[in-house]
Design an enzyme around this catalytic site. Structure first.
Site, PDB file in Angstrom:
ATOM      1  N   GLU A 112       0.878  -1.222  -0.282  1.00  0.00           N
ATOM      2  CA  GLU A 112      -0.302  -0.250  -0.410  1.00  0.00           C
ATOM      3  C   GLU A 112       0.649   1.155  -0.302  1.00  0.00           C
ATOM      4  O   GLU A 112       1.968   1.423   0.433  1.00  0.00           O
ATOM      5  CB  GLU A 112      -1.121   0.095   1.239  1.00  0.00           C
ATOM      6  N   TYR A 124       7.448   2.601  -7.370  1.00  0.00           N
ATOM      7  CA  TYR A 124       6.639   1.386  -7.380  1.00  0.00           C
ATOM      8  C   TYR A 124       6.513   0.355  -8.821  1.00  0.00           C
ATOM      9  O   TYR A 124       6.471   0.029  -9.470  1.00  0.00           O
ATOM     10  CB  TYR A 124       5.888   1.228  -6.913  1.00  0.00           C
TER      11      TYR A 124
END
Length: 162
Positions: A112, A124
């Site tokens: 998350e 990411y």
């Protein structure tokens, strides 16, 4: 010929209780809502996959905490000390986590990230993570508010079977 000694590359070592105070110090510097020292101690006791990245002089650069599930690894915390940020250390830590997950044969790495943390989200994405969901009110925010989190996943490449 003038030889100039190059500093040694940072090294990854397992996180131990002896390192928790230094880890907690970085956590306090890096976040408005940091993990507690107890969170790190509990994670070590639970056997989570935890590592620290140390400079040549043993100064802590950053760390990661991941929890193995039945069908996935869940990255719970990855942090680089503010003075070491934007130097590729977050990418190196994340790559180490990815490599470790790949070696286990687990199919997915989940995480998350705060919706406001564009830098982390871009890192990411650059490493192949895709947004797969949204957790409403997942993180604490100032003034008693809550902030949403993007759920991101990286599908691991299948291991060759001989």
């Amino acid at each position: 010929m003038n030889a100039v000694a190059q500093p040694a590359a940072p090294r990854l070592v397992p996180m131990t209780v002896a390192l928790v105070d230094a880890v907690s110090h970085i956590e306090q510097q890096a976040y408005a809502f940091p993990w507690s020292r107890g969170n790190f101690i509990d994670s070590i006791a639970a056997g989570y996959d935890m590592q620290v990245l140390q400079a040549e002089d043993s100064e802590l650069i950053g760390y990661s905490v991941a929890m193995r599930g039945v069908d996935e690894e869940h990255l719970l915390n990855i942090t680089v000390a503010p003075r070491w940020q934007r130097q590729g250390h977050g990418r190196a830590l994340l790559q180490s986590v990815i490599d470790a997950v790949r070696a286990t044969g687990l199919p997915t790495l989940l995480l998350e990230v705060r919706t406001s943390n564009e830098g982390a989200r871009l890192l990411y994405e650059s490493m192949g993570f895709l947004q797969i969901g949204l957790r409403r009110g997942y993180y604490p925010a100032p003034h008693g508010q809550r902030e949403d989190a993007f759920v991101m996943a990286l599908a691991m490449e299948p291991r060759d079977v001989e």
